[in-house]
Design a protein around this motif. Structure first.
Motif, PDB file in Angstrom:
ATOM      1  N   LEU A   1       0.546   6.590   8.698  1.00  0.00           N
ATOM      2  CA  LEU A   1       0.833   5.320   8.033  1.00  0.00           C
ATOM      3  C   LEU A   1       0.221   4.144   8.773  1.00  0.00           C
ATOM      4  O   LEU A   1      -0.347   3.239   8.147  1.00  0.00           O
TER       5      LEU A   1
ATOM      6  N   ALA B   1       1.029   5.481  -0.389  1.00  0.00           N
ATOM      7  CA  ALA B   1       0.338   6.767  -0.358  1.00  0.00           C
ATOM      8  C   ALA B   1       1.194   7.792  -1.099  1.00  0.00           C
ATOM      9  O   ALA B   1       2.418   7.849  -0.898  1.00  0.00           O
TER      10      ALA B   1
ATOM     11  N   CYS C   1      -2.973   4.772  -2.655  1.00  0.00           N
ATOM     12  CA  CYS C   1      -3.864   5.666  -1.920  1.00  0.00           C
ATOM     13  C   CYS C   1      -3.414   7.089  -2.248  1.00  0.00           C
ATOM     14  O   CYS C   1      -2.360   7.530  -1.779  1.00  0.00           O
TER      15      CYS C   1
ATOM     16  N   ARG D   1       0.854  -1.201   0.000  1.00  0.00           N
ATOM     17  CA  ARG D   1       0.000   0.000   0.000  1.00  0.00           C
ATOM     18  C   ARG D   1       0.883   1.242   0.000  1.00  0.00           C
ATOM     19  O   ARG D   1       1.709   1.430   0.898  1.00  0.00           O
TER      20      ARG D   1
ATOM     21  N   ALA E   1       5.021   5.915   1.990  1.00  0.00           N
ATOM     22  CA  ALA E   1       4.374   7.131   1.505  1.00  0.00           C
ATOM     23  C   ALA E   1       5.410   8.031   0.847  1.00  0.00           C
ATOM     24  O   ALA E   1       6.571   8.076   1.269  1.00  0.00           O
TER      25      ALA E   1
ATOM     26  N   ILE F   1      -0.642   1.925   5.670  1.00  0.00           N
ATOM     27  CA  ILE F   1       0.189   2.298   4.532  1.00  0.00           C
ATOM     28  C   ILE F   1       1.601   1.755   4.749  1.00  0.00           C
ATOM     29  O   ILE F   1       2.193   1.923   5.811  1.00  0.00           O
TER      30      ILE F   1
END
Length: 317
Positions: A142, A105, A134, A103, A150, A147
Motif C-alpha cells: 500500500l 486496489a 488500481c 486510490r 485495498a 494506495i
C-alpha cells in the motif's frame, strides 16, 4: 531561510514523482500513473538528484532500481507524503466533507461485479470524492503504490501492520451447470473428480490438484485430488462463464457465483466438503495503513461497499 510556498510545492511534487518512479520501476510507467509526459518525470528526477548531489536510482534500458541512498530516501519520502495525506484528511473531516482522491486496489473481477455498480451511488453521496482504481490480482504494498485502501481475500498478515475491516465471507465452492451434470453425472467424492473436466485457475506453480476436507469431521485429513480439464485461465470470471456454458466443474468464490447459483445457471456439488481449506477462507477485507485509521474518505467508501455487498446478498459470516 524559510522556503517559499512554490518551493514547498515543488518539493512535494518531487517526492511524489520519485516515489511513483520507485514503485513503478520505470519512468514511462510512472508517467502513465501521474498523467504526465515521460520527459517531465525524467526532468524532475534529474533535478532532484542534482539538488541532492547523490544518485537515487540505478537506470538501465530495461528497468529502474533504487540505489542504497535511494532506498533510505524513499522510506523518508513515503513517511512525509503519508503525513501530508493524513493532515489533508484531518482538515477535511473537521470541515465535514468527503473529498479528494481515493486510490483503491482490488481484484479486477471483484471490482467489475461490486465496485463498478456502486459508483453512481458514490458519486451522488460524495460528489467531491475522486476514485482512482488500481485493479490487479497481485497483493501490492500500500505504501509503495500510494494506495489508500485495498480489497483483499483471505487472512491479513499481522506483520503488515494494517487495519482490516471484515466485509464478507470468502468461501470457495465447487459448481457446474445443470447441463454438464446431466451429461457427466454429479461427483460425490473427491476421487470421482478425476473422471470430470475441471476448470482450473492458473497458478505460477502450475499445480493441477484440488484440496478437499469433509466438513462434518473436524479431525478429517485434507485430501489432495489430481484434476484434469481442457480449460485453464488466470481470470476467475472466465472460468465462471466456462462453467455456466457447461464445460466442466469449477472451484470459485461464492461471492462470484452466488447470482448464478440463485438463478439455477450453476449448481453446487459436494457441499459436504470444504474446498481448498486454509487462510484464504477467512474473509474478504478492506485493509488500510494504521495512520489512515481516521480517514473519512476511506470510511465513506468502505461503508458504501459493505452496504452494496449486503444488498447483493453476500453473507458477512
Amino acid at each position: 531561510m524559510i522556503a517559499s510556498r512554490k518551493d514547498s510545492m515543488d518539493r512535494f511534487a518531487e517526492l511524489k514523482t520519485f516515489c511513483t518512479v520507485a514503485a513503478a520501476g520505470g519512468f514511462s510507467a510512472a508517467a502513465r500513473q501521474l498523467g504526465v509526459a515521460t520527459s517531465s518525470v525524467t526532468r524532475v528526477i534529474d533535478a532532484l538528484e542534482e539538488r541532492l548531489g547523490v544518485a537515487l536510482l540505478n537506470r538501465s534500458t530495461r528497468s529502474v532500481t533504487l540505489t542504497e541512498a535511494g532506498r533510505g530516501y524513499q522510506e523518508d519520502a513515503l513517511r512525509i507524503l503519508e503525513q501530508l495525506e493524513a493532515a489533508d484528511d484531518a482538515v477535511t473531516e473537521r470541515a465535514g466533507e468527503v473529498k479528494g482522491v481515493l486510490r483503491v486496489a482490488a481484484p479486477p473481477t471483484f471490482a467489475a461485479l461490486y465496485i463498478a455498480p456502486m459508483l453512481p451511488d458514490l458519486r451522488v453521496r460524495h460528489p467531491q470524492l475522486t476514485l482512482d482504481l488500481c485493479l490487479s490480482n497481485t497483493v501490492i504494498n500500500l505504501a509503495d503504490e500510494s494506495i489508500d485502501v485495498a480489497i483483499r481475500m483471505g487472512s491479513v498478515d499481522p506483520e503488515a501492520r494494517l487495519v482490516a475491516r471484515r466485509l464478507a465471507a470468502h468461501q470457495r465452492v465447487l459448481c457446474a451447470s445443470p447441463a454438464y451434470l446431466k451429461r457427466h453425472g454429479t461427483p460425490r467424492t473427491p476421487q470421482e473428480l478425476a473422471d470430470h473436466d475441471c476448470l482450473q485457475f492458473s497458478f505460477t506453480e502450475n499445480r493441477r490438484s484440488w484440496r478437499l476436507r469433509r466438513k462434518d469431521d473436524p479431525d478429517a485429513a485434507v485430501e489432495e485430488v489430481p484434476i484434469r480439464g481442457v480449460v485453464q485461465a488466470d481470470n476467475a470470471d472466465v472460468l465462471r462463464q466456462a462453467a455456466v456454458a457447461g464445460l466442466g466443474v469449477a472451484m470459485l468464490a461464492h461471492w462470484l457465483v452466488h447470482a448464478d447459483l440463485r438463478a439455477g445457471r450453476l449448481l453446487r456439488v459436494m457441499e459436504d466438503y470444504a474446498v481448498n481449506p486454509g487462510p484464504m477462507d477467512v474473509a474478504m477485507h478492506a485493509v488500510y495503513q494504521e495512520n489512515r485509521r481516521g480517514s473519512q474518505k476511506i470510511r465513506a467508501f468502505v461503508d458504501l461497499l459493505a452496504e452494496h455487498l449486503g444488498r447483493a446478498g453476500i453473507p458477512e459470516a
